[in-house]
Structures are given as C-alpha cells and as structure tokens.
Enzyme design. Structure first.
Site, mmCIF file in Angstrom:
data_model
loop_
_atom_site.group_PDB
_atom_site.id
_atom_site.type_symbol
_atom_site.label_atom_id
_atom_site.label_comp_id
_atom_site.label_asym_id
_atom_site.label_seq_id
_atom_site.Cartn_x
_atom_site.Cartn_y
_atom_site.Cartn_z
ATOM 1 C CG ASP A 8 -1.923 1.151 1.195
ATOM 2 O OD1 ASP A 8 -2.657 1.274 0.199
ATOM 3 O OD2 ASP A 8 -1.963 1.935 2.161
ATOM 4 C CB SER A 60 -6.392 3.765 -0.733
ATOM 5 O OG SER A 60 -5.032 4.033 -0.975
ATOM 6 C CD GLN A 93 -4.111 1.038 -2.862
ATOM 7 O OE1 GLN A 93 -3.188 1.760 -3.218
ATOM 8 N NE2 GLN A 93 -4.228 0.579 -1.625
#
Length: 285
Positions: free
Chosen positions: A204, A228, A278
């Site tokens: 991430d 995100s 993502q």
C-alpha cells in the site's frame, strides 16, 4: 516517532475474536492504509488454524483513520472448511467503522506451477541511492514528511523525473523491504503470518500514487485530494518481508474520478511472490 514493524503488529487480545492494534508511528493527516491491511491480517490469522495461511484478501477503505488512536479490530469467522477458511475483519476507531477486509486462508497443497510474469532487469538495491522519501520531498519542497517514520525501506529504480504535463506511462520500479529484522518465518505459523503482513503493508506504500503519472501530474500536487478506495491482493508463495523485494507497478485505467493500479512483487531470484491491485479516488480542490 520510530517504531518497529513487529511492535506495530503486536495486537492486544480483547476476547471474543476482538483485538486492539497500536496507533500509527507516523503522524500524517490520516492513518496509512497499509497499517490497517496488515493489522487486520494479523488479527484474522490469529483466528485461523496453524495449518493454513492467507492466500488472498479484498479490502475497502471506508473512512479516514485517526493516526493517534489505536485500531479496534473485530473478526468474523465466516467459514472453516477442510482446505480453506474465510475471515472478515472490521477495523474501527471512535465508534466508527474505518476499514473492512475479507481474507481467505488455505492449507498448503501440491499442484503444477506456472508463471507468465518475468522480473524486470534492474540494478540491485545496493547500487541505488534514490529513496521514495527523496522523491516525495522533491515533489513537495518540504524538508521532511511523516511517511519517513513508517518501518519500511524503499529505493526507487526509475523515479518519474519528466517535467509536469509530460505523461509517464512506464512501470514504476522500486525495491522494498520492512526496515527491521524479522524473526525467521519458518519458526512458527505466527511468524510466517508476520512476513505476510509485512508484504501486505508494503503493497500500500506507493501503488495508487502512480495513477496521476499518465496525465503528467503527481499524487503530491497541492491541489490534488486523492485517497485509496479498495485493495486486492493474492499471495502466491512465502517471502521474507525484511529482504529486498522488487515492486513493479503500472496504471491500468483512470476515469470517472478513479484510477486503478496493478502491482507485482518479485524476490531477488526472479520468483513472483504476490500480485495486487488498488483503486484510488482522483479529486481536485
């Protein structure tokens, strides 16, 4: 404030499949999503059998997290089968749900193996000096930033140094690792889970940032408000998160105020160890 990854992943049991995770070591505006991913994975692993390990997870970031507050994690034992277990993790702070994840755990099994992915030919991390911190500071003009306190090392292979307005579409390549030395994953199922959590934490760190590059823009731009939205990851084989891993990242598509990025982790020997995607919000002030 500096802290080790092991300390950040040390959860306090609250009984009845509930856990409390430490606050963030970095003090930015919102909690780093990788911390929620990793702490929830550790909590879910604690309720799964020692004979099975996480192979996939799918998560949604629902509200910004508070960096100064501990993370309350509740696990639901969705299903336990002979070969697979499913766990849902819900992370909350101040009585509000911030994050939700569904993780699947599998008993190891033998099967034929194939991989189409080929590790890019890049310099080893020891030959590189540019860090992601250096890149971020160059973009912001600041002398420091909160992400430097996260327990990870990132060395950039090909930082996008093109002028603003010039599209960058080549894959972004970085060597990554958890900064502190972790116990050997072979020592216990818990420690193997710690390395998986480390890989999830790293995934991430930079992935969604790149959705701005094809437009000649940067995630760090003053008028950009990005975050995100969701994260999916598949762990193909065990890997030591405290050893250098190459993270190959590319932008799949942008539009409708969102951008989707794709990433692959390779060990130094060339083996593909994980794949992730993502999606992030693209919004301007």
């Amino acid at each position: 404030m500096s802290t080790t990854f092991s300390a950040l992943m040390t959860l306090e049991s609250q009984g009845e499949d509930r856990f409390l995770g430490p606050p963030a070591p970095d003090k930015g505006d919102t909690l780093f999503g990788g911390q929620l991913l990793a702490q929830c994975l550790m909590a879910a692993q604690a309720t799964a059998g020692d004979d099975r390990a996480c192979h996939a997870l799918h998560a949604a970031f629902l509200r910004p997290g508070d960096v100064d507050a501990p993370v309350e994690i509740a696990i639901e034992r969705v299903r336990d089968g002979r070969s697979f277990s499913s766990r849902q993790a819900v992370a909350s702070q101040h009585g509000k749900e911030r994050f939700r994840m569904l993780a699947s755990f599998q008993v190891p099994a033998e099967s034929p193996a194939y991989c189409e992915a080929v590790m890019p030919n890049v310099p080893p991390p020891e030959d590189l000096s540019a860090t992601y911190d250096d890149f971020t500071l160059a973009q912001t003009g600041e002398s420091s930033w909160y992400g430097s306190d996260r327990p990870m090392d990132i060395r950039y292979v090909n930082p996008p140094m093109a002028p603003r307005g010039e599209p960058v579409t080549e894959p972004q390549l970085m060597w990554m690792r958890i900064r502190d030395k972790l116990p050997l994953a072979t020592d216990s199922p818990h420690l193997a889970g710690l390395h998986r959590a480390g890989l999830v934490y790293l995934s991430d760190a930079t992935l969604v940032d790149h959705v701005m590059l094809p437009h000649g823009l940067r995630w760090q731009d003053d008028d950009f408000l990005g975050t995100s939205l969701d994260h999916g990851m598949w762990l193909h084989r065990p890997a030591a998160a405290d050893q250098w891993l190459l993270f190959e990242q590319s932008v799949v598509v942008t539009g409708n105020g969102r951008g989707l990025a794709h990433g692959r982790f390779f060990e130094r020997g060339g083996e593909l160890v994980a794949t992730c995607v993502q999606e992030g919000l693209m919004r301007w002030a």
